[in-house]
Design an enzyme around this catalytic site. Structure first.
Site, short mmCIF file in Angstrom:
data_model
loop_
_atom_site.label_atom_id
_atom_site.label_comp_id
_atom_site.label_asym_id
_atom_site.label_seq_id
_atom_site.Cartn_x
_atom_site.Cartn_y
_atom_site.Cartn_z
CG ASN A 6 31.36 -40.20 -11.59
OD1 ASN A 6 30.83 -40.58 -12.64
ND2 ASN A 6 32.67 -40.24 -11.41
CE LYS A 8 33.52 -43.61 -10.15
NZ LYS A 8 34.64 -44.09 -9.37
CG HIS A 94 37.12 -39.43 -12.30
ND1 HIS A 94 37.75 -40.63 -12.05
CD2 HIS A 94 36.18 -39.28 -11.34
CE1 HIS A 94 37.19 -41.18 -10.98
NE2 HIS A 94 36.24 -40.37 -10.53
CD GLU A 96 37.14 -44.25 -11.98
OE1 GLU A 96 36.19 -43.90 -12.70
OE2 GLU A 96 37.00 -44.59 -10.79
CD GLU A 163 36.51 -38.11 -7.11
OE1 GLU A 163 35.42 -38.44 -6.63
OE2 GLU A 163 36.90 -38.53 -8.22
N GLY A 169 36.69 -46.11 -4.41
CA GLY A 169 36.26 -47.51 -4.46
C GLY A 169 36.97 -48.44 -3.49
CB SER A 202 35.29 -44.76 -0.03
OG SER A 202 36.05 -45.62 -0.86
O1 LIG Z 1 35.39 -41.66 -8.19
C1 LIG Z 1 34.51 -41.32 -7.42
C2 LIG Z 1 33.55 -40.27 -7.78
O2 LIG Z 1 33.98 -39.55 -8.88
C3 LIG Z 1 34.34 -41.97 -6.11
O3 LIG Z 1 33.90 -43.25 -6.32
P1 LIG Z 1 33.42 -44.14 -5.05
O4 LIG Z 1 32.44 -43.29 -4.29
O5 LIG Z 1 32.81 -45.35 -5.66
O6 LIG Z 1 34.66 -44.41 -4.24
#
Ligand SMILES: O=C(CO)COP(=O)(O)O
Length: 241
Positions: A6, A8, A94, A96, A163, A169, A202
């Site tokens: 992903n 982003k 997601h 976010e 997740e 992150g 992560s």
């Molecule tokens: O949100 C994520 C994947 O969709 C995970 O992000 P990270 O691997 O950067 O923690």
């Protein structure tokens, strides 16, 4: 095992060069049973699709509108548009985007629309840190699954990505025992065939050594580390080594 990158809101046309390494890797024996899927920003889906035309790497969007139709929705794309430009998957729910106001009901509409457009859905669920502290993880996951998948009969094209919001992150990952139990719990919510469950948050070339031991996980949704071709390949290699 599935390895979903992903990206982003990262990447531009020059990011395509680094994919040569990944393409080569995907055609080598080292890939073992690994299935690679890239979810770049919408601006790059077309270019990724061309780049991957001779290999087995999947492509997905990171979100979509809930409508099937064209319409006056500035800034959005619908699932058919994603499909048309070469996507086979789409990430929905997601955290976010949940943080920005997407609720379970809207996520349910998006999932239905994506399935109708014949996309495979990577449906993200997960608790926040405060929900975890209040021991509400199972309650939150149950609600997200129940409303998110309401009135969806055929779930064969749905992957669940667990997740935990606090793991994204942050460099933190759940304890192996907790993660195993949560994945079992998610799978137990499905009467017929249980879906593939991915873990995200992560994931990196170091902690994959521990994560790979959790034998009910079907793959990983990888953010930061997936933007670096070497790290992404390393994660896949170490899963199998
Ligand atoms: O949100 C994520 C994947 O969709 C995970 O992000 P990270 O691997 O950067 O923690």
């Amino acid at each position: 095992m599935y390895f979903v990158a992903n990206w982003k809101m990262y990447g531009n046309l020059s990011s395509l060069n680094a994919l040569d390494k990944v393409i080569k890797f995907s055609k080598s024996k080292e890939i073992r049973g690994g299935r690679l899927i890239y979810c770049p920003p919408n601006t790059l889906i077309g270019s990724f699709s061309k780049k991957f035309k001779d290999c087995q790497i999947g492509i997905g969007g990171q979100n979509c509108h809930e409508s099937q139709e064209y319409g006056a929705h500035t800034g959005y794309v619908n699932p058919r548009m994603l499909k048309n430009i070469g996507a086979h998957f789409v990430i929905i729910g997601h955290s976010e985007n949940r943080k920005k106001g997407e609720n379970d009901r809207l996520i349910n509409l998006k999932i239905k629309s994506a399935i109708e457009a014949k996309l495979k859905v990577i449906f993200c669920i997960g608790e926040t840190l405060s929900e975890k502290r209040k021991k509400k993880t199972y309650l939150v996951l149950s609600r997200q699954i129940k409303i998110g998948l309401k009135n969806i009969k055929n779930k064969s094209n749905i992957f669940i990505a667990y997740e935990p919001v606090w793991a994204i992150g942050s460099g933190l990952i759940p304890k192996s025992q907790d993660l195993f139990r949560i994945v079992e719990f998610i799978k137990s919510k499905f009467k017929a065939k249980s879906p593939k469950v991915l873990y995200g948050g992560s994931v990196n070339p170091q902690n994959i050594i521990n994560l790979r031991e959790i034998n009910n996980i079907n793959g990983f949704l990888i953010g930061g580390a997936s933007q670096n071709a070497k790290k992404f390949i390393d994660i896949v290699k170490k899963t199998y080594s």
